[in-house]
Write an enzyme that holds these catalytic residues in place. Structure first.
Site, PDB file in Angstrom:
ATOM      1  NE  ARG A  63      -2.987   0.269   3.289  1.00 48.38           N
ATOM      2  CZ  ARG A  63      -2.450   0.727   4.438  1.00 48.38           C
ATOM      3  NH1 ARG A  63      -2.006   1.954   4.511  1.00 48.38           N
ATOM      4  NH2 ARG A  63      -2.395  -0.057   5.497  1.00 48.38           N
ATOM      5  CE1 TYR A 117     -17.337   8.014 -16.881  1.00 47.36           C
ATOM      6  CE2 TYR A 117     -16.660   8.486 -14.634  1.00 47.36           C
ATOM      7  CZ  TYR A 117     -17.128   7.597 -15.582  1.00 47.36           C
ATOM      8  OH  TYR A 117     -17.366   6.298 -15.222  1.00 47.36           O
ATOM      9  CG  ASP A 182     -10.663  13.244 -17.229  1.00 46.82           C
ATOM     10  OD1 ASP A 182     -10.003  12.558 -18.041  1.00 46.82           O
ATOM     11  OD2 ASP A 182     -11.561  12.778 -16.515  1.00 46.82           O
ATOM     12  CE  LYS A 207     -13.269   4.463 -18.813  1.00 48.40           C
ATOM     13  NZ  LYS A 207     -13.592   5.802 -18.363  1.00 48.40           N
TER      14      LYS A 207
HETATM   15  C1  LIG Z   1     -14.058   6.440 -17.205  1.00 52.60           C
HETATM   16  C2  LIG Z   1     -13.686   7.860 -16.941  1.00 52.60           C
HETATM   17  C3  LIG Z   1     -13.344   8.296 -15.652  1.00 52.60           C
HETATM   18  C4  LIG Z   1     -13.408   7.378 -14.447  1.00 52.60           C
HETATM   19  O1  LIG Z   1     -12.460   6.371 -14.526  1.00 52.60           O
HETATM   20  P1  LIG Z   1     -12.660   4.878 -13.887  1.00 52.60           P
HETATM   21  O2  LIG Z   1     -11.384   4.215 -14.221  1.00 52.60           O
HETATM   22  O3  LIG Z   1     -13.883   4.303 -14.521  1.00 52.60           O
HETATM   23  O4  LIG Z   1     -12.866   5.094 -12.416  1.00 52.60           O
HETATM   24  C5  LIG Z   1     -12.970   9.621 -15.489  1.00 52.60           C
HETATM   25  N1  LIG Z   1     -12.940  10.477 -16.537  1.00 52.60           N
HETATM   26  C6  LIG Z   1     -13.275  10.091 -17.775  1.00 52.60           C
HETATM   27  C7  LIG Z   1     -13.226  11.089 -18.888  1.00 52.60           C
HETATM   28  C8  LIG Z   1     -13.668   8.783 -18.020  1.00 52.60           C
HETATM   29  O5  LIG Z   1     -14.008   8.412 -19.266  1.00 52.60           O
END
Ligand SMILES: *Cc1c(COP(=O)(O)O)cnc(C)c1O
Length: 390
Positions: A63, A117, A182, A207
């Site tokens: 951790r 998101y 982001d 992603k």
């Molecule tokens: C999917 C997504 C998130 C969140 O990520 P997770 O890995 O699902 O927790 C945040 N921002 C964007 C633009 C996303 O597509």
């Protein structure tokens, strides 16, 4: 300095030859051997307060530190041009850590540029983490700033309407308040927000970075001071990225540039084909001139990416279409090797307040690596089948 594709292949692997290995090592240890109590205690103290272990120092406990995870972070830092990166179990865990760090720093107010998101919108709207949010539209940041504003959060391209923001202008508007972009949709292949003045870059590594739909993770690329605060939050709250997904996500980095470019080429073709279809009322894709009024594609962003949304006449038709795809999959998530289609208002953006919810007539598509002609045929067939049934 080598080119960006070369960096993607070699990032975080610089020491492998010296270790006598060629592929990424995977260290699954949950704990690490200690020497004396005093030395172990010093290492614990250092890591639990956000520090980085020195050469030969014990890493104490997974951790607090793990070499496989740290390698992935080094790879992300190289690609984003960051001093450091800190990874988490998911993108939402990464956002949570940034928000907790802002709150702990005595600045709990967040200015968030919509759309975001759905999960990011949701965590801010609930105030669950002790933040206070002001949601604004593009251009609304300066007027929303307060003495206790600790963070400005924005996406470009935004999820799900692909609205683009000028990052440099946003940083100027934020007037010294740290800006977090982001960068999940653009990836560092197309856009590097730190070079444009952002203080933090967030990824849902689930992603594009992983790219194969088989590992979850989140990562924040930033400066050493923020990184230390984020590691401290991670050590205390435990939202860490574990070695197995870290290994898979790191492996994904090597092919990130070729995947992003191939998916982008296909997305451009799909966007053009959908724009020419009579049942499609609007296509939202940064590669279409009307979606890029500030001319950011080619300047801020190397290319328009591989996410697109489109609208049809009615919400009923939009909801019916995903059931008719055959090559693509009706599923949330994005940025992987295969094409996914989903209805943002009903799924990813379900928790978003009514005034900010995406149009119910909109579908979002993440274009994969299939033959572009096959993707087009599949989507057109689905649109026509749904229209004929309705
Ligand atoms: C999917 C997504 C998130 C969140 O990520 P997770 O890995 O699902 O927790 C945040 N921002 C964007 C633009 C996303 O597509």
């Amino acid at each position: 300095m080598v080119g960006w594709d070369s960096r993607a292949v070699h990032a975080g692997r610089e020491d492998l030859a010296g270790l006598g290995v060629h592929a990424l090592p995977l260290d699954l240890s949950t704990t690490a051997p200690l020497t004396t109590v005093a030395e172990g205690g010093d290492a614990y103290e250092l890591l639990a307060t956000g520090g980085v272990p020195g050469p030969g120092q014990s890493t104490v406990y997974q951790r607090l530190w793990n070499p496989t995870v740290a390698r992935f972070e080094a790879g992300v830092s190289t690609l984003e041009g960051a001093a450091e990166s800190v990874s988490f179990a998911t993108g939402m865990a990464a956002l949570t850590a940034v928000l907790l760090a802002a709150v702990a720093g005595g600045k709990p107010h967040v200015v968030a540029v919509r759309p975001l998101y759905g999960g990011s919108d949701h965590v801010l709207a609930t105030g669950l983490l002790g933040t206070r949010v002001t949601f604004v539209g593009p251009g609304g940041v300066r007027a929303a700033l307060r003495p206790d504003t600790g963070l400005v959060l924005a996406e470009t391209p935004a999820n799900p309407d692909m609205r683009l923001l000028d990052i440099k202008a946003l940083v100027a508007e934020a007037d010294g308040v740290p800006v977090m972009i982001d960068n999940t949709f653009a990836t560092p292949v197309l856009q590097r927000p730190l070079e444009l003045g952002a203080a933090l870059v967030l990824h849902s590594a689930t992603k594009f970075l992983g790219g194969h739909g088989d590992a979850m993770g989140g990562v924040v690329a930033t400066d050493p001071e923020w990184a230390s605060r984020l590691r401290q939050v991670r050590a205390i709250t435990g939202g860490l990225l574990t070695p197995w997904p870290a290994y898979l996500l790191h492996r994904g980095l090597a092919t990130l540039p070729v995947r992003v470019r191939a998916q982008q080429d296909a997305a451009h073709k799909v966007a053009m084909a959908l724009a020419g279809h009579e049942a499609v009322t609007r296509v939202l894709y940064p590669g279409l001139a009307e979606c890029d009024p500030m001319g950011l594609v080619g300047t801020q962003m190397l290319g328009p990416g591989s996410l697109l949304s489109f609208e049809v006449e009615t919400a009923e038709l939009a909801e019916a279409i995903p059931a008719h795809v055959e090559l693509a999959t009706h599923a949330v998530s994005l940025g992987g090797i295969d094409t996914l289609i989903q209805h943002p208002a009903g799924l990813t953006h379900r928790p978003v307040a009514a005034e900010a919810k995406p149009h119910a007539t909109m579908l979002r598509v993440s274009i994969g690596l299939e033959d572009p002609d096959d993707i087009i045929a599949d989507l057109v067939r689905a649109v026509e089948a749904a229209a004929a049934a309705g």
